[in-house]
Motif scaffolding. Structure first.
Motif, PDB file in Angstrom:
ATOM      1  N   LEU A 168      -4.272  11.581   7.985  1.00  0.00           N
ATOM      2  CA  LEU A 168      -5.396  10.899   8.639  1.00  0.00           C
ATOM      3  C   LEU A 168      -6.646  10.991   7.779  1.00  0.00           C
ATOM      4  N   ILE A 169      -6.874  12.172   7.201  1.00  0.00           N
ATOM      5  CA  ILE A 169      -8.041  12.316   6.315  1.00  0.00           C
ATOM      6  C   ILE A 169      -7.898  11.375   5.120  1.00  0.00           C
ATOM      7  N   HIS A 170      -6.657  11.220   4.641  1.00  0.00           N
ATOM      8  CA  HIS A 170      -6.436  10.310   3.514  1.00  0.00           C
ATOM      9  C   HIS A 170      -6.774   8.885   3.901  1.00  0.00           C
ATOM     10  N   ALA A 177       0.836  -1.208   0.000  1.00  0.00           N
ATOM     11  CA  ALA A 177       0.000   0.000   0.000  1.00  0.00           C
ATOM     12  C   ALA A 177       0.869   1.256   0.000  1.00  0.00           C
ATOM     13  N   MET A 178       1.986   1.218   0.753  1.00  0.00           N
ATOM     14  CA  MET A 178       2.895   2.360   0.753  1.00  0.00           C
ATOM     15  C   MET A 178       3.496   2.562  -0.628  1.00  0.00           C
ATOM     16  N   PHE A 179       3.877   1.473  -1.275  1.00  0.00           N
ATOM     17  CA  PHE A 179       4.465   1.562  -2.604  1.00  0.00           C
ATOM     18  C   PHE A 179       3.464   2.147  -3.593  1.00  0.00           C
ATOM     19  N   ARG A 189       4.106  23.332  12.893  1.00  0.00           N
ATOM     20  CA  ARG A 189       2.686  23.466  12.560  1.00  0.00           C
ATOM     21  C   ARG A 189       2.401  22.822  11.213  1.00  0.00           C
ATOM     22  N   TRP A 190       3.343  22.956  10.295  1.00  0.00           N
ATOM     23  CA  TRP A 190       3.113  22.376   8.976  1.00  0.00           C
ATOM     24  C   TRP A 190       3.142  20.864   9.028  1.00  0.00           C
ATOM     25  N   TYR A 191       4.024  20.280   9.852  1.00  0.00           N
ATOM     26  CA  TYR A 191       4.033  18.836   9.982  1.00  0.00           C
ATOM     27  C   TYR A 191       2.729  18.351  10.592  1.00  0.00           C
ATOM     28  N   LEU A 192       2.182  19.139  11.548  1.00  0.00           N
ATOM     29  CA  LEU A 192       0.902  18.751  12.118  1.00  0.00           C
ATOM     30  C   LEU A 192      -0.201  18.789  11.070  1.00  0.00           C
ATOM     31  N   CYS A 193      -0.203  19.841  10.251  1.00  0.00           N
ATOM     32  CA  CYS A 193      -1.190  19.939   9.170  1.00  0.00           C
ATOM     33  C   CYS A 193      -1.075  18.718   8.254  1.00  0.00           C
ATOM     34  N   HIS A 194       0.160  18.368   7.921  1.00  0.00           N
ATOM     35  CA  HIS A 194       0.329  17.262   6.983  1.00  0.00           C
ATOM     36  C   HIS A 194      -0.072  15.948   7.629  1.00  0.00           C
ATOM     37  N   PHE A 195       0.185  15.807   8.936  1.00  0.00           N
ATOM     38  CA  PHE A 195      -0.249  14.604   9.626  1.00  0.00           C
ATOM     39  C   PHE A 195      -1.771  14.514   9.617  1.00  0.00           C
ATOM     40  N   GLY A 196      -2.439  15.655   9.860  1.00  0.00           N
ATOM     41  CA  GLY A 196      -3.901  15.663   9.806  1.00  0.00           C
ATOM     42  C   GLY A 196      -4.413  15.270   8.430  1.00  0.00           C
ATOM     43  N   GLN A 197      -3.715  15.774   7.400  1.00  0.00           N
ATOM     44  CA  GLN A 197      -4.135  15.409   6.049  1.00  0.00           C
ATOM     45  C   GLN A 197      -3.962  13.927   5.782  1.00  0.00           C
ATOM     46  N   GLY A 247      -0.974   1.340   5.592  1.00  0.00           N
ATOM     47  CA  GLY A 247       0.038   1.532   4.556  1.00  0.00           C
ATOM     48  C   GLY A 247      -0.281   2.706   3.649  1.00  0.00           C
ATOM     49  N   ALA A 248      -1.573   2.866   3.287  1.00  0.00           N
ATOM     50  CA  ALA A 248      -1.962   4.007   2.460  1.00  0.00           C
ATOM     51  C   ALA A 248      -1.704   5.315   3.192  1.00  0.00           C
ATOM     52  N   GLY A 249      -2.067   5.351   4.484  1.00  0.00           N
ATOM     53  CA  GLY A 249      -1.847   6.573   5.245  1.00  0.00           C
ATOM     54  C   GLY A 249      -0.377   6.910   5.385  1.00  0.00           C
ATOM     55  N   THR A 250       0.436   5.904   5.701  1.00  0.00           N
ATOM     56  CA  THR A 250       1.870   6.147   5.869  1.00  0.00           C
ATOM     57  C   THR A 250       2.510   6.549   4.547  1.00  0.00           C
ATOM     58  N   GLY A 251       2.121   5.869   3.471  1.00  0.00           N
ATOM     59  CA  GLY A 251       2.659   6.236   2.165  1.00  0.00           C
ATOM     60  C   GLY A 251       2.292   7.655   1.780  1.00  0.00           C
ATOM     61  N   TYR A 252       1.034   8.030   2.026  1.00  0.00           N
ATOM     62  CA  TYR A 252       0.615   9.396   1.723  1.00  0.00           C
ATOM     63  C   TYR A 252       1.417  10.385   2.559  1.00  0.00           C
TER      64      TYR A 252
END
Lengths: 191, 144
Positions: free
Chosen positions: B99-101, A81-83, B89-97, A168-173
């Motif tokens: 999670l949304i992903h 999934a990461m790949f 703050r930007w790393y937090l924003c990206h982490f939140g994104q 895996g999708a989340g970590t890859g993203y």
């Protein structure tokens, strides 16, 4: 008939065990079948379950029977999934880098008050037989195949494997899209 | 094996053991839930793109230039505290994104599994939900 699909498959192999029984179809179906679960078993589960006994994964030789094998499968699916996420980002950046031909088309359009304005269209594209486009095509095929594999893995309804796909999708993203977000800010301010 | 063609039926088991439907009222409710799930999926897609736009617009250019310099080569300068705070703050924003992903991926797969039940009502619910979700959400994408 909506009940008939439970009865079509007769289970011929008496030796292999079934995945854990709490997702056995007769418990969830609306018809009562008098406990006839000796020769009528659902080979494909239709609800989520957690287990690692006799989990078939994608290919006929790939069967998970122990916790250790499930852990290995979890890691493999996680990396797949990461790949997949990385491949998506890599294709986008490759496409941006290889778009060299920019064609401008200008055409007159009527503007307000009867004046004639020149509207300019910009199209970016690739040559059909160029190497970047062939590479994009090959990567596209790989991406389609991997996305279908991930869908089929999720379709096993195994809770551990589904969590592996999502994580895996989340970590890859998280890992790959960070780079993309930074690059997009510099090169284009409208995305 | 599960049904391999579309059927009209009031009986279905969706996703989980406890979600078993055996009446028209239950089926109508399930179709509504699946419809809202599809609307949510389209909304999350648009929301993620808008969030990315907002983050990039509010981001001070110095942090992205510094990130570019760091990715291109070794940066010898030390972070002064305002820049490291915006980094954070930007790393937090990206982490939140991210999670949304993950939520988007999971909802997408749930919708796929719901359609896999081959129940025609559920399928129509998904299609209608996607249409309604797209109709409601995509105009918001071009709004500033």
């Amino acid at each position: 008939m909506d009940h008939s699909h439970h009865m079509e498959m007769s289970y011929t192999d008496p030796n292999s065990t079934m995945p854990p029984s709490h997702h056995h179809p007769t418990t969830s179906a609306s018809h009562s079948h008098g406990g006839g679960d000796s020769n009528m078993m659902m080979m494909m589960p239709m609800t989520f379950y957690f287990g690692f006994e006799n989990v078939q994964l994608l290919f006929s030789g790939l069967v998970i029977n122990t916790a250790g094998e499930m852990a290995g499968a979890f890691v493999a699916v996680f990396l797949l999934a990461m790949f997949y996420e990385g491949l998506k980002i890599a294709r986008e950046s490759l496409l941006r880098k290889s778009q060299v031909s920019i064609r401008y088309n200008s055409m007159p359009v009527p503007g307000p008050n009867g004046t004639i304005l020149m509207e300019t269209h910009k199209t970016v594209g690739q040559q059909m037989l160029s190497f970047p486009h062939l590479l994009q095509t090959v990567l596209h095929i790989i991406q389609v195949v991997i996305s279908y594999f991930l869908m089929l893995i999720f379709m096993t309804y195994n809770g551990y494997l589904c969590i592996a796909v999502a994580a895996g999708a989340g970590t890859g993203y998280f890992l790959f899209s960070w780079k993309k977000a930074v690059v997009v800010d510099i090169t284009e301010h409208c995305h | 094996m599960a049904s391999m063609h579309f059927i009209f039926s009031d009986t279905v088991v969706l996703l989980f053991d406890f979600w078993s439907v055996h009446s028209p009222a239950g089926m109508a409710l399930s179709v509504l839930v699946v419809l809202l799930l599809a609307v949510l999926y389209e909304g999350i897609k648009v929301g993620k793109a808008k969030l990315l736009d907002q983050v990039l617009m509010n981001l001070p250019t110095s942090i992205s230039q510094q990130a570019i310099a760091e990715t291109d080569g070794e940066s010898a300068g030390s972070d002064s505290s305002p820049i490291s705070r915006t980094h954070h703050r930007w790393y937090l924003c990206h982490f939140g994104q991210s999670l949304i992903h993950v939520i988007q991926v999971v909802i997408g797969y749930f919708i796929m599994l719901a359609v896999m039940s081959y129940n025609t009502w559920i399928f129509l619910g998904v299609v209608l939900g996607s249409a309604v979700g797209y109709y409601l959400a995509y105009p918001l994408l071009s709004m500033a």
